[in-house]
Design a protein around this motif. Structure first.
Motif, mmCIF file in Angstrom:
data_model
loop_
_atom_site.group_PDB
_atom_site.id
_atom_site.type_symbol
_atom_site.label_atom_id
_atom_site.label_comp_id
_atom_site.label_asym_id
_atom_site.label_seq_id
_atom_site.Cartn_x
_atom_site.Cartn_y
_atom_site.Cartn_z
ATOM 1 N N TRP A 28 26.947 -35.520 -59.675
ATOM 2 C CA TRP A 28 27.904 -36.145 -58.905
ATOM 3 C C TRP A 28 27.741 -37.580 -58.554
ATOM 4 C CZ3 TRP A 28 26.269 -31.841 -55.042
ATOM 5 C CH2 TRP A 28 26.555 -30.425 -55.654
ATOM 6 N N GLY A 29 26.850 -38.136 -59.063
ATOM 7 C CA GLY A 29 26.387 -39.718 -58.719
ATOM 8 C C GLY A 29 25.789 -39.932 -57.563
ATOM 9 N N VAL A 30 25.122 -38.715 -56.894
ATOM 10 C CA VAL A 30 24.460 -39.233 -55.794
ATOM 11 C C VAL A 30 22.814 -39.328 -56.097
ATOM 12 C CG1 VAL A 30 23.629 -37.822 -53.545
ATOM 13 C CG2 VAL A 30 25.794 -37.501 -54.487
ATOM 14 N N HIS A 31 22.302 -40.530 -55.435
ATOM 15 C CA HIS A 31 20.932 -40.804 -55.744
ATOM 16 C C HIS A 31 20.140 -40.160 -54.572
ATOM 17 C CE1 HIS A 31 22.084 -43.040 -59.151
ATOM 18 N NE2 HIS A 31 22.987 -43.435 -58.473
ATOM 19 N N GLY A 66 24.718 -36.795 -41.260
ATOM 20 C CA GLY A 66 23.325 -36.090 -41.220
ATOM 21 C C GLY A 66 23.808 -34.962 -40.958
ATOM 22 N N GLY A 67 22.539 -34.164 -41.014
ATOM 23 C CA GLY A 67 22.549 -32.671 -40.683
ATOM 24 C C GLY A 67 23.562 -31.833 -41.526
ATOM 25 N N GLY A 68 24.319 -30.853 -40.620
ATOM 26 C CA GLY A 68 25.132 -30.055 -41.214
ATOM 27 C C GLY A 68 26.380 -30.943 -41.665
ATOM 28 N N ASP A 69 26.609 -32.089 -41.581
ATOM 29 C CA ASP A 69 27.829 -32.837 -42.218
ATOM 30 C C ASP A 69 27.453 -33.137 -43.501
ATOM 31 O OD1 ASP A 69 28.850 -32.508 -39.590
ATOM 32 O OD2 ASP A 69 28.324 -34.729 -39.093
ATOM 33 N N LEU A 70 26.218 -32.845 -44.020
ATOM 34 C CA LEU A 70 25.870 -33.307 -45.373
ATOM 35 C C LEU A 70 26.639 -32.349 -46.460
ATOM 36 C CD1 LEU A 70 22.086 -33.473 -45.295
ATOM 37 C CD2 LEU A 70 23.624 -35.536 -45.853
ATOM 38 N N VAL A 71 26.938 -31.244 -46.037
ATOM 39 C CA VAL A 71 27.801 -30.320 -46.758
ATOM 40 C C VAL A 71 29.291 -30.944 -47.499
ATOM 41 C CG1 VAL A 71 28.479 -27.809 -47.074
ATOM 42 C CG2 VAL A 71 26.377 -28.351 -45.715
ATOM 43 N N ALA A 72 29.625 -31.240 -46.268
ATOM 44 C CA ALA A 72 31.153 -32.042 -46.609
ATOM 45 C C ALA A 72 31.126 -33.105 -47.377
ATOM 46 C CB ALA A 72 31.834 -32.209 -45.311
ATOM 47 N N GLU A 73 29.979 -33.988 -47.247
ATOM 48 C CA GLU A 73 29.810 -34.979 -47.771
ATOM 49 C C GLU A 73 29.429 -34.980 -49.276
ATOM 50 O OE1 GLU A 73 30.896 -38.156 -46.879
ATOM 51 O OE2 GLU A 73 30.940 -37.450 -44.660
ATOM 52 N N LEU A 74 28.787 -33.836 -49.533
ATOM 53 C CA LEU A 74 28.341 -33.681 -51.136
ATOM 54 C C LEU A 74 29.353 -33.003 -51.430
ATOM 55 C CD1 LEU A 74 24.609 -32.206 -50.542
ATOM 56 C CD2 LEU A 74 25.403 -34.596 -51.624
ATOM 57 N N ALA A 75 30.250 -32.248 -50.791
ATOM 58 C CA ALA A 75 31.393 -31.579 -51.607
ATOM 59 C C ALA A 75 32.352 -32.693 -52.230
ATOM 60 C CB ALA A 75 32.148 -30.568 -50.377
ATOM 61 N N GLU A 76 32.566 -33.711 -51.270
ATOM 62 C CA GLU A 76 33.415 -34.821 -51.695
ATOM 63 C C GLU A 76 32.598 -35.660 -52.588
ATOM 64 O OE1 GLU A 76 35.439 -38.619 -49.446
ATOM 65 O OE2 GLU A 76 35.142 -36.916 -48.444
ATOM 66 N N ALA A 77 31.263 -35.772 -52.715
ATOM 67 C CA ALA A 77 30.627 -36.479 -53.818
ATOM 68 C C ALA A 77 31.061 -35.793 -54.983
ATOM 69 C CB ALA A 77 29.292 -36.578 -53.615
ATOM 70 N N ALA A 78 30.824 -34.446 -54.919
ATOM 71 C CA ALA A 78 31.165 -33.843 -56.240
ATOM 72 C C ALA A 78 32.821 -33.446 -56.647
ATOM 73 C CB ALA A 78 30.811 -32.313 -55.896
ATOM 74 N N GLY A 79 33.549 -34.203 -55.996
ATOM 75 C CA GLY A 79 34.860 -34.358 -56.421
ATOM 76 C C GLY A 79 35.832 -33.159 -55.796
ATOM 77 N N HIS A 80 35.200 -32.436 -54.895
ATOM 78 C CA HIS A 80 35.940 -31.425 -54.277
ATOM 79 C C HIS A 80 36.543 -32.000 -52.886
ATOM 80 C CE1 HIS A 80 34.422 -28.590 -57.175
ATOM 81 N NE2 HIS A 80 33.165 -28.895 -56.762
ATOM 82 N N ARG A 81 37.496 -32.873 -52.881
ATOM 83 C CA ARG A 81 38.122 -33.157 -51.660
ATOM 84 C C ARG A 81 38.703 -32.478 -50.614
ATOM 85 N NH1 ARG A 81 38.178 -37.322 -55.368
ATOM 86 N NH2 ARG A 81 37.470 -39.388 -54.738
ATOM 87 N N GLY A 82 39.415 -31.392 -51.544
ATOM 88 C CA GLY A 82 40.165 -30.248 -50.483
ATOM 89 C C GLY A 82 39.054 -29.605 -49.669
ATOM 90 N N LEU A 83 38.050 -28.986 -50.469
ATOM 91 C CA LEU A 83 36.964 -28.325 -49.698
ATOM 92 C C LEU A 83 36.417 -29.214 -48.651
ATOM 93 C CD1 LEU A 83 34.979 -25.920 -49.541
ATOM 94 C CD2 LEU A 83 33.657 -26.790 -51.339
ATOM 95 N N ALA A 84 36.047 -30.510 -48.902
ATOM 96 C CA ALA A 84 35.481 -31.321 -48.019
ATOM 97 C C ALA A 84 36.408 -31.373 -46.716
ATOM 98 C CB ALA A 84 35.274 -32.680 -48.690
ATOM 99 N N ARG A 85 37.587 -31.743 -46.948
ATOM 100 C CA ARG A 85 38.648 -31.501 -45.859
ATOM 101 C C ARG A 85 38.374 -30.532 -44.917
ATOM 102 N NH1 ARG A 85 43.595 -32.346 -48.412
ATOM 103 N NH2 ARG A 85 42.511 -33.767 -49.663
ATOM 104 N N VAL A 86 38.375 -29.332 -45.482
ATOM 105 C CA VAL A 86 38.214 -28.100 -44.890
ATOM 106 C C VAL A 86 37.044 -28.184 -43.974
ATOM 107 C CG1 VAL A 86 38.212 -25.573 -44.932
ATOM 108 C CG2 VAL A 86 40.006 -26.761 -46.156
#
Length: 142
Positions: A28-31, A66-86
């Motif tokens: 995903w390009g996350v370091h 930070g915290g629980g918001d990481l899941v949405a950020e990682l989803a967006e980094a993976a290219g799942h913008r729709g999932l990140a929006r939800v």
């Protein structure tokens, strides 16, 4: 680069999860970076030697989650913008934050090297709620 995943490098629990996620993070390009690194601590506004109480994600544009918001950020980094929006919808966001706090309270560092602050949601509250539930059942209230 899609962002930096900042974690406590002294915590075996955190290090283990970063190792498990490493193949996907690279894809995903996350370091992953240790919070203890001087440049990361400065970006997060932490004092030298301070770790904080949660993992952080620094986006490529500089915003920090930070915290629980990481899941949405990682989803967006993976290219799942729709999932990140939800996942950013209010109820999902609150649920993810609640789940993160529960995991943090229960599965923190077993080695005793973590410098996280104690939470009210620990064993004391669980024991209190368990006793209250027992009282309700014993007296026929529940």
């Amino acid at each position: 680069m899609n962002g930096l995943l900042c974690y406590d490098a002294t915590c075996p629990f955190c290090v283990d999860w970063v190792r498990r996620l490493l193949p996907w993070l690279r894809r995903w390009g996350v370091h992953p970076r240790a919070i203890q690194a001087r440049d990361i601590a400065l970006r997060l506004g932490l004092a030298p030697g301070e770790v904080g109480i949660e993992c952080r994600f620094i986006r490529a544009d500089g915003r920090i989650a930070g915290g629980g918001d990481l899941v949405a950020e990682l989803a967006e980094a993976a290219g799942h913008r729709g999932l990140a929006r939800v996942l950013r919808w209010r109820w999902f966001r609150l649920g993810l934050r609640w789940a993160y706090r529960r995991i943090e309270a229960r599965w923190h560092c077993q080695a005793g090297v973590c410098r996280r602050r104690e939470r009210f949601w620990g064993r004391e509250l669980a024991a209190t709620l368990w006793r209250a539930q027992g009282e309700r059942i014993r007296h026929g209230w529940g």
